[in-house]
Structure formats: structure tokens, C-alpha cells
Design an enzyme around this catalytic site. Structure first.
Site, mmCIF file in Angstrom:
data_model
loop_
_atom_site.group_PDB
_atom_site.id
_atom_site.type_symbol
_atom_site.label_atom_id
_atom_site.label_comp_id
_atom_site.label_asym_id
_atom_site.label_seq_id
_atom_site.Cartn_x
_atom_site.Cartn_y
_atom_site.Cartn_z
ATOM 1 N N CYS A 45 0.826 -1.201 0.000
ATOM 2 C CA CYS A 45 0.000 0.000 0.000
ATOM 3 C C CYS A 45 0.869 1.263 0.000
ATOM 4 C CB CYS A 45 -0.946 0.083 1.182
ATOM 5 S SG CYS A 45 -1.909 -1.392 1.451
ATOM 6 N N ARG A 98 2.670 0.652 -5.542
ATOM 7 C CA ARG A 98 2.686 -0.083 -4.270
ATOM 8 C C ARG A 98 1.381 -0.844 -4.032
ATOM 9 N NH1 ARG A 98 6.607 1.297 -0.788
ATOM 10 N NH2 ARG A 98 5.327 0.552 0.915
ATOM 11 N N TRP A 107 -3.302 -2.419 -1.476
ATOM 12 C CA TRP A 107 -3.039 -3.768 -1.998
ATOM 13 C C TRP A 107 -3.551 -4.706 -0.922
ATOM 14 C CZ3 TRP A 107 0.354 -7.913 -0.648
ATOM 15 C CH2 TRP A 107 0.545 -8.870 -1.644
ATOM 16 N N ASN A 147 -0.378 0.959 6.223
ATOM 17 C CA ASN A 147 0.329 0.133 5.244
ATOM 18 C C ASN A 147 1.009 -0.990 6.013
ATOM 19 O OD1 ASN A 147 2.212 -0.872 3.405
ATOM 20 N ND2 ASN A 147 3.601 0.852 3.671
ATOM 21 N N GLY A 148 0.665 -2.242 5.707
ATOM 22 C CA GLY A 148 1.295 -3.352 6.426
ATOM 23 C C GLY A 148 0.241 -4.264 7.022
ATOM 24 N N GLU A 174 14.942 -15.265 -15.536
ATOM 25 C CA GLU A 174 14.446 -13.882 -15.474
ATOM 26 C C GLU A 174 13.509 -13.590 -16.652
ATOM 27 O OE1 GLU A 174 14.066 -11.697 -13.453
ATOM 28 O OE2 GLU A 174 13.889 -9.790 -14.479
ATOM 29 N N LYS A 211 9.577 -12.406 -16.322
ATOM 30 C CA LYS A 211 9.044 -11.187 -16.954
ATOM 31 C C LYS A 211 7.806 -11.514 -17.773
ATOM 32 C CE LYS A 211 10.515 -8.740 -15.080
ATOM 33 N NZ LYS A 211 11.529 -8.850 -14.101
ATOM 34 N N GLU A 266 4.747 -12.278 -15.503
ATOM 35 C CA GLU A 266 4.227 -11.127 -14.762
ATOM 36 C C GLU A 266 3.305 -10.241 -15.578
ATOM 37 O OE1 GLU A 266 8.268 -9.623 -13.531
ATOM 38 O OE2 GLU A 266 7.100 -9.046 -11.783
ATOM 39 N N HIS A 313 14.602 -34.791 -19.182
ATOM 40 C CA HIS A 313 14.308 -35.619 -18.006
ATOM 41 C C HIS A 313 12.828 -35.554 -17.607
ATOM 42 C CE1 HIS A 313 18.461 -36.752 -17.376
ATOM 43 N NE2 HIS A 313 18.809 -35.483 -17.561
ATOM 44 N N LYS A 331 4.617 -3.434 -6.352
ATOM 45 C CA LYS A 331 6.041 -3.174 -6.546
ATOM 46 C C LYS A 331 6.875 -3.575 -5.351
ATOM 47 C CE LYS A 331 9.502 -1.468 -8.870
ATOM 48 N NZ LYS A 331 9.980 -2.323 -9.964
HETATM 49 C C1 F6R Z 1 9.660 -8.801 -10.605
HETATM 50 C C2 F6R Z 1 9.921 -8.056 -9.394
HETATM 51 C C3 F6R Z 1 9.875 -8.800 -8.109
HETATM 52 C C4 F6R Z 1 10.895 -8.218 -7.146
HETATM 53 C C5 F6R Z 1 10.793 -8.885 -5.770
HETATM 54 C C6 F6R Z 1 11.839 -8.345 -4.818
HETATM 55 O O1 F6R Z 1 9.741 -8.007 -11.745
HETATM 56 O O2 F6R Z 1 10.141 -6.883 -9.428
HETATM 57 O O3 F6R Z 1 10.089 -10.167 -8.306
HETATM 58 O O4 F6R Z 1 12.180 -8.415 -7.684
HETATM 59 O O5 F6R Z 1 9.523 -8.668 -5.236
HETATM 60 O O6 F6R Z 1 11.755 -6.958 -4.709
HETATM 61 P P1 F6R Z 1 12.951 -6.091 -4.186
HETATM 62 O O7 F6R Z 1 14.040 -6.134 -5.200
HETATM 63 O O8 F6R Z 1 12.406 -4.717 -3.979
HETATM 64 O O9 F6R Z 1 13.405 -6.729 -2.900
#
Ligand code: F6R
Length: 607
Positions: free
Chosen positions: A2, A27, A73, A99-100, A480, A484, A487, A503, A602
Site C-alpha cells: 500500500c 505499491r 493492496w 500500510n502493512g 528472469e 518477466k 508477470e 528428463h 512493486k
Molecule cells: C519482478 C519483481 C519482483 C521483485 C521482488 C523483490 O519483476 O520486481 O520479483 O524483484 O519482489 O523486490 P525487491 O528487489 O524490492 O526486494
């Protein structure tokens, strides 16, 4: 999770709050709300993005120059108008955003219910409004202290009351909170970019502190009530950096910023002779020389960057290095011991799981080094050493430029340690140093091949499953690339070492299942080709990411996305870019919300 905002000043609060909330939407964005105090407190909230709340305030405006706001969120209770913050006590005299998570929420709610309190939402937040109102005896800060003493968990809380107009009280218990100091006006926010266009002077509120905000500024105390003297932090970021800058999406802008990010992250840190000067990395040469073991811990994309980092450490330093998911490591009783180096990687520096693993490492006597993008973040303040990645604010939920900067940070760190203890292979180190300096130019060139990548995206856009394979460092990049794609395109995808395919997973390969193959590592080239042949024999379509001068790959792959050649140890830096762009263009064809994909946020500040 949030985003939270607060404003006290001479102007109208609502537009300031709404603008800040839009900047904090990364957020969380499932519902939003604001409360403004005139003589009474007036609240507007709406399920959905802040845009909907803005529309609501157009038809039903709010007047007043003190207010708080929130973009949510969901944790407790589904996204809805009712569960959106702010929440009030039954009298409407106290209003809170939060937030939390309140961990003892059920216990507290049961106790309050027994005492006759009635609740209108399913949230843990609402109980905070009740607790503050219950404790109020003419001093808002004291009532907030009492509520916080009862509510366990990691959170930031912002409170306002009709009884003390012109004032907001906020508390930080782990979740981030900053105060922006304007002229005759003061802001509260979850992060600096939310109000950076209004002020450049900030007070960073630390864990366990309470702040009383009015239009002349802020007074910080510990939650226990001791005065805290804090110097404001002057922030030089260009607020333009937080805007889309002409691109259709933040994610695309951030992908294109990567050449500049590499330049920035390297700037002033790497000499031609390979010595690396890392500001805020304070360990001495003895520490580096005596180091026996390195642990890298992180989540998500940061973990994927750590997979590359572990290989960099092993190859450049021959130093045993493992990479651990932070959420696993914290409960795995890891064999971390004194003298080890634990590197916690986190773009935000606020990820709850990563912070917990980092704290565990410190408790066990390891030296904690943070690789983070956010100055003043919790991780940066708790670490012994910090390597700031200098990627600038990353707004798109799917991380791209922060991942890139994490990679660069890890090459620098390995070179710094190697300068003290010796590098395992000085020729390799020379190639890496030379290659690092060449990267920004390589990446600029790579960006020009976007049209070909957009074309390749058409082949994936209507698939149901996509596999990503590679070996060694190519596998780390494949992981990675797959993340991407998942997501932002919502396609099912999975990454695996190319050698693993036969396998079991090969059973799933048909002509409808495209396979993306990363093939840059010379030592494993022929092995990866064998996996490609296995896919082709089952009718699978192969999209390969290969060096631009690779004249063999065209024989095996249906489509080849070319990247500039570099030393294989630097291969992931270039190879990840086509995968980022591929995910972006697939999501665009599918019409998805690219910057704010469904179900994600995020910064994951809850366990
Ligand atoms: C994916 C992404 C997440 C973050 C993960 C850790 O694109 O951004 O997988 O990498 O939530 O976030 P941080 O780097 O802020 O600890």
C-alpha cells in the site's frame, strides 16, 4: 504493501493527496481513498485505481487543507469500496490509513467486539481507528502510542482527528514513511518520489519512530516518547526521471534507460586497471582476504540477479557462493557463520522476506552487504556495507533496469573483493573490466533491434505455454525472461536448465509450445544445441537469443534475436534485454496493463 499520503498546509489537501497516490500506485492499486478535515472529516473511497477516486471527487468534492490518503493492496478483506482506506472510528472523529499487517488482528478485534465495538469493514486497519479513539484523552500522539503498543506487526500508520485540526500523527513500524518539508506545508508519503515535485527536503522516519506533522514541519520522537533530532535529507533526483518521458509505458522507458543506468552504476567506481571504488562499501582488505564464503539472498527478480552474481563470484574469485531465496533462508537454519559475507539484494530495500534473512545473517555474525536502489531504505540502514545501484526510481512493477543495475553492482563487488584477495583468472578479469566499459554502447545498439523483437512477440502472444531454457549463465537469464513474461503477459511459462528438458518436461513440448533458448555461453554451446534439436524433433518452435556474430544458430532456431558479443561472463547483461522486450511486446499485443499487472505490487513489505 500500500501507499500512504498526508498533507498539512495552506492549500487544498485533496489534489495533493490524489496526485501523490497516483505516484504511489506501484505499491498497490486495488482501491484508494482520501479523508480531508475541514470542520469535520469527510471521506471518499473507491474500489479500483486512483483514477476512479479522482472521478468521484470531481462529482463529490472535498474541501480542507489537512488530509490523509491511501492506495491499497489487499491483505485482510477483498478489494472493495468498504475495505478501502481511510477507516474511521464509529464517531467519525478519528480517521486512519495504514500500510502493512496487524499480526494480532483477530485477537484485538475479538477483544474490541466483546467491549461492544462494531466494525464496518473486514480490514485489520479499522481496529486501529477504534484503538486510537478508545485511548484518546486530549492528546493524539499519546493515543496513537497506546494503539501501537497493542498492535503487533510491520506497518506504517497515519492518523488525523477533528479534535486536533492542523495536525497529523504517524508511526513507522518497519514499513517505510517519509516527511517532505515544503514552505508552510508538510507532506507524508511512503516514498520520496511521491512528493519530489513539491519539495526536495525530506525527513526519513526510522523504524520505531512517531512523527507529529503540522504546516510548519515535523517533530520526531521514538514511539516511547524520547525526542529525536534528525537532519533533513536533500534529494537531488531529477523529478523528470520519475515521469514516463515520452514512452507508452514506464516499463518500456525503464528498459530503454538501461544503457544510462549501467553508465551511472559504474560511474567513478571502476578504474581502467580494475580497481573498484565503492562508496559505502567499508570492509577492509583483511576482511576480503579472509572471506571463506559468500551468501546471496533475495526474492524474485533480485534473486534472479543473484543467480548471475553467484556465478560471477565463483568464476572471478573461486569463492564458494550460494544464492538463497530469502523466504526460504530465513526458516532454513542456514549455516551462516562469523566472517561470511551475506549479500542481500533488493531494489526497494523494503522487502520483508529479504530484510528477515538479512537480519538473521547479522545475528549469526556475518557481515551484511546490501545491494539496493533506494537510499535511506530499511535494508540500506541495517547493512554494514551498501552498494547503491543508482538505477533511479523504478515505477513499472516488473523490474528491468533495477535488475540490470544489480548485475553491474555484483561485477563491481567481485572486482573490489578480488583487488584485495587476488582474482582467480586475471585474463578473465581484464576482459570483464574492458567489457563493462563497453556495455553502455552495446546496450544502446541492442535497443535498436526492438522492431525484430516486437515481431517475434507475435509468435508467443497466442501460445498457452512457453518454455525458457539455457545452461549455466544462460539458464539464469532464462529464469528472469520467464518471470518477466509471466508477470505482464499472464502466459504460463517456465524456465529450466536446457539439460533438464529431456528428463521429463519434453513430454509437454508440441508444435503449439514455443521454446525460448538463451545461447551465449561458448563452453556449453553444443549442449544447448542438443536441447534445441530435442525441441525441434517434437515440432516446437525455437526463438533463440544469441550473439550477433553467431553464424551457426540460424541452422537450428526458427527466429534469432541477436545481442552484441561480450565476454561470456558478461553475457547476461545483453541477453536479458531481448527477453524484457519480448515480454513487453507480448503483453502489449494481449492488451494487458503493463505497468501494473494484476495481483502484483512493486514493493512486497509483508511476509
Ligand atoms: C519482478 C519483481 C519482483 C521483485 C521482488 C523483490 O519483476 O520486481 O520479483 O524483484 O519482489 O523486490 P525487491 O528487489 O524490492 O526486494
Amino acid at each position: 504493501m500500500c501507499g500512504i499520503m498526508g498533507y498539512v498546509g495552506p492549500g487544498q489537501a485533496a489534489p495533493v493527496l490524489l496526485d501523490g497516490l497516483q505516484r504511489l500506485e506501484y505499491r498497490g492499486y486495488d482501491s484508494a481513498g482520501i479523508a480531508v478535515l475541514d470542520r469535520e472529516i469527510d471521506v471518499r473511497k473507491a474500489e479500483g485505481k486512483v483514477e476512479r477516486l479522482i472521478d468521484l471527487t470531481k462529482t463529490s468534492p472535498l474541501n480542507g487543507s489537512v488530509g490523509i490518503g491511501h492506495t491499497r493492496w489487499a491483505t485482510h478483506g477483498a478489494p472493495s469500496d468498504l475495505n478501502a482506506h481511510p477507516h474511521s472510528d464509529p464517531s467519525g472523529a478519528f480517521v486512519v490509513v495504514h500500510n502493512g499487517i496487524i499480526e494480532n488482528f483477530y485477537e484485538l478485534r475479538d477483544r474490541l467486539t466483546e467491549d461492544g465495538h462494531e466494525f464496518t469493514s473486514e480490514t485489520d486497519t479499522e481496529i486501529l481507528a477504534h484503538l486510537v479513539a478508545e485511548a484518546y484523552r486530549g492528546d493524539l500522539a499519546a493515543a496513537v502510542r497506546s494503539a501501537v503498543a497493542q498492535a503487533e506487526g510491520a506497518y506504517a500508520l497515519v492518523v488525523m482527528t477533528v479534535h486536533e485540526p492542523g495536525k497529523i500523527v504517524a508511526v513507522r513500524r518497519i514499513s517505510p514513511l517519509v516527511v517532505g518539508l515544503g514552505v508552510g506545508e508538510t507532506f507524508l508519503a511512503s516514498d520520496i518520489p511521491a512528493v519530489l515535485h513539491r519539495t526536495r527536503d525530506f525527513l526519513i522516519i526510522e523504524d520505531g519512530e512517531l512523527v507529529i506533522v503540522d504546516e510548519s514541519g515535523a517533530t520526531i520522537e521514538t514511539i516511547e516518547g524520547e525526542a529525536v533530532d534528525r537532519e533533513p535529507l536533500h534529494v537531488d533526483w531529477d523529478s523528470e526521471m520519475a515521469e514516463k518521458g515520452g514512452y507508452e509505458h514506464f516499463m518500456l522507458k525503464e528498459i530503454h534507460e538501461q544503457p544510462a543506468v549501467v553508465t551511472e552504476t559504474l560511474a567513478g567506481r571502476l578504474e581502467e586497471d580494475g580497481s573498484a571504488w565503492l562508496d559505502h562499501v567499508d570492509f577492509d582488505d583483511d576482511f576480503a582476504r579472509n572471506l571463506n564464503r559468500v551468501w546471496i539472498t533475495a526474492c524474485g527478480t533480485a534473486y534472479n540477479a543473484g543467480m548471475v552474481g553467484a556465478e560471477i563470484f565463483r568464476r572471478l574469485l573461486r569463492l564458494p557462493t550460494s544464492v538463497e531465496y530469502a523466504h526460504e533462508m530465513r526458516y532454513a537454519d542456514p549455516l551462516v557463520s562469523e566472517g561470511d559475507l551475506v549479500i542481500a539484494i533488493s531494489q526497494s530495500g523494503e522487502t520483508a522476506d529479504t530484510l528477515a534473512a538479512a537480519r538473521l545473517a547479522k545475528e549469526r555474525g556475518a557481515r551484511l552487504l546490501a545491494i539496493t536502489n533506494v537510499v535511506g531504505s530499511t535494508l540500506s540502514r541495517e547493512a554494514d556495507d551498501v552498494l547503491y545501484t543508482r538505477a533511479g526510481p523504478e515505477i513499472a512493477v516488473a523490474s528491468t533496469k533495477a535488475y540490470m543495475a544489480m548485475l553491474i553492482g555484483q561485477y563491481l563487488l567481485a572486482l573490489r573483493i578480488g583487488a584485495a584477495r587476488g582474482l582467480a583468472d586475471s585474463d578473465l578479469a581484464d576482459r570483464v573490466i574492458h567489457g563493462l566499459h563497453a556495455l553502455p554502447g552495446d546496450l544502446e545498439r541492442l535497443m535498436q533491434s526492438e522492431a525484430a523483437i516486437a515481431d517475434a512477440a507475435k509468435r508467443l502472444a497466442h501460445a498457452e505455454d512457453v518454455y525458457f531454457i539455457g545452461r549455466g549463465l544462460d539458464y539464469a537469464v532464462a529464469v528472469e525472461g520467464s518471470l518477466k513474461l509471466k508477470e505482464i503477459s499472464y502466459l504460463h511459462s517456465e524456465a529450466m536448465p536446457a539439460g533438464e528438458l529431456k528428463h521429463g518436461t519434453l513430454a509437454l513440448i508440441t508444435e503449439d509450445v514455443p521454446v525460448v533458448v538463451v545461447i551465449t555461453q561458448e563452453a556449453l554451446y553444443d549442449k544447448t544445441v542438443s536441447a534445441i534439436q530435442e525441441v525441434k524433433a517434437r515440432g516446437g518452435e525455437v526463438i533463440a537469443v544469441a550473439y550477433e556474430d553467431d553464424d551457426r544458430i540460424g541452422r537450428f532456431a526458427d527466429v534469432v534475436l541477436r545481442v552484441p558479443r561480450t565476454d561470456d561472463l558478461l553475457g547476461p547483461v545483453n541477453a536479458v534485454v531481448p527477453l524484457q522486450l519480448l515480454a513487453y511486446h507480448v503483453a502489449k499485443i494481449r492488451g494487458n496493463d503493463i505497468d501494473q499487472p494484476r495481483n502484483l505490487a512493486k514493493s512486497v513489505t509483508v511476509e
